[in-house]
Design a protein around this motif. Structure first.
Motif, mmCIF file in Angstrom:
data_model
loop_
_atom_site.group_PDB
_atom_site.id
_atom_site.type_symbol
_atom_site.label_atom_id
_atom_site.label_comp_id
_atom_site.label_asym_id
_atom_site.label_seq_id
_atom_site.Cartn_x
_atom_site.Cartn_y
_atom_site.Cartn_z
ATOM 1 N N THR A 108 -23.929 -17.914 36.898
ATOM 2 C CA THR A 108 -23.820 -18.895 35.895
ATOM 3 C C THR A 108 -23.202 -18.245 34.510
ATOM 4 O O THR A 108 -22.406 -18.984 33.851
ATOM 5 N N HIS A 109 -23.475 -16.895 34.177
ATOM 6 C CA HIS A 109 -22.843 -16.081 33.272
ATOM 7 C C HIS A 109 -21.342 -16.052 33.419
ATOM 8 O O HIS A 109 -20.584 -16.332 32.381
ATOM 9 N N ARG A 110 -20.976 -15.844 34.678
ATOM 10 C CA ARG A 110 -19.783 -15.734 34.900
ATOM 11 C C ARG A 110 -18.769 -16.970 34.751
ATOM 12 O O ARG A 110 -17.830 -17.117 34.443
ATOM 13 N N LEU A 111 -19.531 -17.832 35.112
ATOM 14 C CA LEU A 111 -19.116 -19.490 35.004
ATOM 15 C C LEU A 111 -18.723 -19.498 33.761
ATOM 16 O O LEU A 111 -17.742 -20.347 33.402
ATOM 17 N N ASN A 112 -19.800 -19.460 32.791
ATOM 18 C CA ASN A 112 -19.857 -19.729 31.495
ATOM 19 C C ASN A 112 -18.746 -19.036 30.664
ATOM 20 O O ASN A 112 -17.845 -19.566 29.893
ATOM 21 N N LEU A 113 -18.618 -17.698 31.342
ATOM 22 C CA LEU A 113 -17.399 -16.923 30.477
ATOM 23 C C LEU A 113 -16.048 -17.496 30.943
ATOM 24 O O LEU A 113 -14.811 -17.619 30.263
ATOM 25 N N ASN A 114 -15.720 -18.263 32.241
ATOM 26 C CA ASN A 114 -14.663 -18.802 32.904
ATOM 27 C C ASN A 114 -14.491 -20.158 32.619
ATOM 28 O O ASN A 114 -13.429 -20.730 33.177
ATOM 29 N N SER A 115 -15.589 -20.863 32.147
ATOM 30 C CA SER A 115 -15.373 -22.198 32.017
ATOM 31 C C SER A 115 -14.402 -22.683 31.072
ATOM 32 O O SER A 115 -14.106 -22.054 29.892
ATOM 33 N N PRO A 116 -13.781 -23.931 31.197
ATOM 34 C CA PRO A 116 -12.914 -24.337 30.460
ATOM 35 C C PRO A 116 -13.312 -24.702 28.818
ATOM 36 O O PRO A 116 -12.789 -24.473 28.052
ATOM 37 N N GLU A 117 -14.792 -24.953 28.745
ATOM 38 C CA GLU A 117 -15.187 -25.315 27.547
ATOM 39 C C GLU A 117 -15.405 -23.961 26.829
ATOM 40 O O GLU A 117 -15.038 -23.938 25.521
ATOM 41 N N TYR A 118 -15.865 -22.960 27.487
ATOM 42 C CA TYR A 118 -15.837 -21.583 26.706
ATOM 43 C C TYR A 118 -14.442 -21.165 26.523
ATOM 44 O O TYR A 118 -14.388 -20.617 25.355
ATOM 45 N N LYS A 119 -13.461 -21.435 27.307
ATOM 46 C CA LYS A 119 -12.060 -21.201 27.022
ATOM 47 C C LYS A 119 -11.661 -21.622 25.645
ATOM 48 O O LYS A 119 -10.910 -21.151 24.907
ATOM 49 N N ILE A 120 -11.880 -23.277 25.803
ATOM 50 C CA ILE A 120 -11.417 -23.988 24.644
ATOM 51 C C ILE A 120 -12.135 -23.633 23.336
ATOM 52 O O ILE A 120 -11.403 -23.588 22.351
ATOM 53 N N SER A 121 -13.229 -23.048 23.391
ATOM 54 C CA SER A 121 -14.045 -22.825 22.216
ATOM 55 C C SER A 121 -13.683 -21.483 21.662
ATOM 56 O O SER A 121 -13.215 -21.267 20.624
ATOM 57 N N ASN A 122 -13.250 -20.564 22.554
ATOM 58 C CA ASN A 122 -12.536 -19.308 22.259
ATOM 59 C C ASN A 122 -10.991 -19.644 21.693
ATOM 60 O O ASN A 122 -10.630 -19.045 20.660
ATOM 61 N N GLU A 123 -10.316 -20.590 22.327
ATOM 62 C CA GLU A 123 -9.102 -20.800 21.771
ATOM 63 C C GLU A 123 -9.104 -21.463 20.431
ATOM 64 O O GLU A 123 -8.083 -21.258 19.453
ATOM 65 N N MET A 124 -9.949 -22.302 20.068
ATOM 66 C CA MET A 124 -10.321 -22.656 18.998
ATOM 67 C C MET A 124 -10.592 -22.072 17.799
ATOM 68 O O MET A 124 -10.023 -22.078 16.740
ATOM 69 N N ILE A 125 -11.228 -20.860 18.004
ATOM 70 C CA ILE A 125 -11.756 -19.953 17.312
ATOM 71 C C ILE A 125 -10.318 -19.000 17.175
ATOM 72 O O ILE A 125 -10.169 -18.805 15.926
ATOM 73 N N GLU A 126 -9.564 -18.696 17.918
ATOM 74 C CA GLU A 126 -8.318 -18.268 18.075
ATOM 75 C C GLU A 126 -7.508 -19.064 17.013
ATOM 76 O O GLU A 126 -6.595 -18.598 16.034
ATOM 77 N N ILE A 127 -7.340 -20.319 17.256
ATOM 78 C CA ILE A 127 -6.653 -21.275 16.389
ATOM 79 C C ILE A 127 -6.796 -21.194 15.223
ATOM 80 O O ILE A 127 -5.963 -21.081 14.262
ATOM 81 N N ASP A 128 -8.392 -21.461 14.686
ATOM 82 C CA ASP A 128 -8.598 -20.908 13.454
ATOM 83 C C ASP A 128 -8.337 -19.747 12.694
ATOM 84 O O ASP A 128 -7.951 -19.861 11.577
ATOM 85 N N ARG A 129 -8.360 -18.736 13.584
ATOM 86 C CA ARG A 129 -7.814 -17.559 13.098
ATOM 87 C C ARG A 129 -6.399 -17.437 12.780
ATOM 88 O O ARG A 129 -6.041 -17.173 11.709
ATOM 89 N N LEU A 130 -5.634 -18.253 13.706
ATOM 90 C CA LEU A 130 -4.108 -17.976 13.447
ATOM 91 C C LEU A 130 -3.892 -19.145 12.113
ATOM 92 O O LEU A 130 -2.947 -18.839 11.345
ATOM 93 N N LYS A 131 -4.700 -19.914 12.246
ATOM 94 C CA LYS A 131 -4.449 -21.105 11.102
ATOM 95 C C LYS A 131 -4.692 -20.354 9.785
ATOM 96 O O LYS A 131 -3.646 -20.539 8.602
ATOM 97 N N GLU A 132 -5.650 -19.388 9.460
ATOM 98 C CA GLU A 132 -5.946 -18.723 8.589
ATOM 99 C C GLU A 132 -5.069 -17.937 8.179
ATOM 100 O O GLU A 132 -4.419 -17.618 7.125
#
Length: 398
Positions: A298-322
C-alpha cells in the motif's frame, strides 16, 4: 481284596517311579522332527518331537541347553538322548533331553523352504507389489475361525481403539486337511463383495504342521491377487508362514494386526487438536505476514499512485511558479532600473529639452524640417515651441 483308593498325585507319582526305574526309558535315543519349539527366558528349551504317526513333548534344561552347538528350528530333524518321565503337576509324560544332535531338516521344513524360494523368485514377496494399508478404515474383514481367541482379540482391540469400526467375520477353517481352501473362499468373498477396506487373515499359534495351511501355494497366490490390502496374523511372534511373506503387512499377533489396522481414536483426536493448533498458528503467521506485505505494498502503491505524483507535481508547479514570479519580479526590477537610466539618458537627448532652452521645431506636413531647402516652397508649417505649437503660412522670398 479291597483296592486302596489313591489320590491323583499318588497315581502320577507311582507311574513316575515305574518310568524312572525302567532301564530302557532312562537311556533313550529318539529321532524325530522338531515342532512347537520355544526358547524360554529361563534358558530351558521346550519342544515336541514328531514323526508321521505320533508326537511326544520334550524339555531340555538350561544346563544341558548350554552345550548345544546349533540353533534349533521347527521342522529340523534331530536325534535326542533323553529319559522318559512324568511331570507330576499335570500327569503328562515327556522326554527330558540331555543331548541333541542335528540330523537334517524335516520334510515339512524342506517343503516350506522350496515353496518360499519359488515364490520369492516370482516376486510375490517384493515390497513394490505390496498394497498400502489404508489410513482410514471403516470396515474390516476377518478370515479366521468363528471360535477361538483370534476373532475375540481383534474385536476387543478394535472396539477399544475405535468403536465406530465395523468388523465382518468370514468363518473359515484354520487347521486340518485342505483347510486353506476355506481361507481362499474368505478372501474371494471380500474381494467380490468389495464391502471392506482391509482384510485380516490369521489364527493362533501352533506347530509347523498345525500352521501348514498358511504355507499352501494356493493361499499365497490368493493373497497376492487380492485387490484389498491384507494383514497376516498367523501364530505367535516367532512363527513365520508363507502367508506372512506374501501379505501386504505381517503382524506378530492378531491383537497387533488390529492395532495396525485401527487408529486409536483418542490419538487421532490428539493429533487433530495438535494440527488445529498448528493450523491456527500458521494462519496467524500467514495473516500477520500478509498484513505486513499489504502495508508495504500500500505504501509503495501510494508512492507510485497518479494522485500522489500529481500532488508532488502540483507542489513542484507551485515551487516553479513562485520561482518564476520571483524571477519575473527580479527581471522587472532590473528592467525598471535600466528603463529609468535609459529614460534619463533619452530625456537628456530629447528635442523637447532643447525647446526649454528657447529653440523650436518646424514641421511641414507632419515632418520635421531640418534643411533650408525644404522651406523654399510656400506652404503651411507648424512651429513647435516649449509651451505648445502654432500653425502658420510660410512665404518664401526667393
Amino acid at each position: 481284596m479291597k483296592i486302596k483308593v489313591l489320590s491323583v498325585f499318588e497315581v502320577n507319582n507311582y507311574i513316575k517311579k515305574i518310568l524312572d526305574n525302567d532301564f530302557i526309558l532312562n537311556n533313550l535315543s529318539v529321532k524325530g522332527e522338531i515342532s512347537n519349539l520355544k526358547y524360554h527366558s529361563s534358558g530351558h528349551i521346550y519342544f515336541s518331537l514328531k514323526d508321521d504317526y505320533s508326537k511326544i513333548n520334550c524339555v531340555m534344561f538350561k544346563n544341558d541347553a548350554y552345550n548345544l552347538d546349533f540353533v534349533m528350528k521347527d521342522g529340523m530333524s534331530v536325534v535326542v538322548k533323553a529319559r522318559a518321565s512324568v511331570y507330576n503337576a499335570n500327569g503328562s509324560m515327556q522326554l527330558y533331553c540331555t543331548e541333541i544332535q542335528n540330523s537334517g531338516l524335516g520334510e515339512l521344513y524342506i517343503k516350506y523352504q522350496v515353496l518360499k524360494e519359488k515364490l520369492e523368485k516370482e516376486g510375490l514377496f517384493d515390497i513394490y507389489n505390496k498394497k498400502p494399508i489404508p489410513d482410514e478404515v471403516k470396515r474390516i474383514g476377518v478370515v479366521t475361525a468363528e471360535t477361538g481367541a483370534v476373532i475375540h482379540d481383534i474385536i476387543n482391540v478394535t472396539k477399544r481403539r475405535n468403536k465406530t469400526i465395523d468388523i465382518v467375520l468370514f468363518p473359515a477353517k484354520v487347521q486340518g486337511d485342505r483347510a486353506y481352501l476355506s481361507l481362499i473362499d474368505g478372501l474371494n468373498y471380500f474381494n467380490k463383495s468389495k464391502s471392506v477396506d482391509l482384510i485380516i487373515i490369521g489364527r493362533g499359534g501352533g506347530s509347523m504342521e498345525e500352521l501348514w495351511n498358511f504355507n499352501e501355494e494356493g493361499l499365497a497366490r490368493a493373497i497376492f491377487n487380492s485387490k484389498i490390502p491384507i494383514i497376516s496374523a498367523v501364530g505367535h511372534e516367532t512363527d513365520f508362514t508363507i502367508s506372512d511373506f506374501v501379505s501386504d503387512m505381517r503382524a506378530a499377533t492378531p491383537s497387533q494386526a488390529a492395532e495396525i489396522a485401527v487408529k486409536d481414536i483418542e490419538d487421532l483426536k490428539g493429533k487433530a487438536q495438535n494440527l488445529k493448533t498448528l493450523l491456527i498458528k500458521s494462519m496467524d503467521s500467514i495473516i500477520t505476514s500478509k498484513k505486513s506485505l499489504l502495508e508495504i505494498s500500500t505504501h509503495r502503491l501510494n508512492l507510485n499512485s497518479p494522485e500522489y505524483k500529481i500532488s508532488n507535481e502540483m507542489i513542484e508547479i507551485d515551487r516553479l511558479k513562485e520561482k518564476l514570479n520571483s524571477n519575473i519580479e527580479n527581471k522587472l526590477f532590473v528592467f525598471r532600473s535600466e528603463l529609468q537610466i535609459m529614460s534619463g539618458k533619452l530625456d537628456g537627448l530629447s528635442p523637447l529639452r532643447i525647446l526649454d532652452k528657447g529653440y523650436s521645431v518646424i514641421k511641414k506636413e507632419n515632418k520635421i524640417i531640418s534643411s533650408r531647402k525644404e522651406l523654399l516652397k510656400t506652404g503651411e508649417i507648424e512651429i513647435v515651441l516649449k509651451d505648445g505649437s502654432v500653425i502658420g503660412e510660410f512665404i518664401s522670398k526667393e
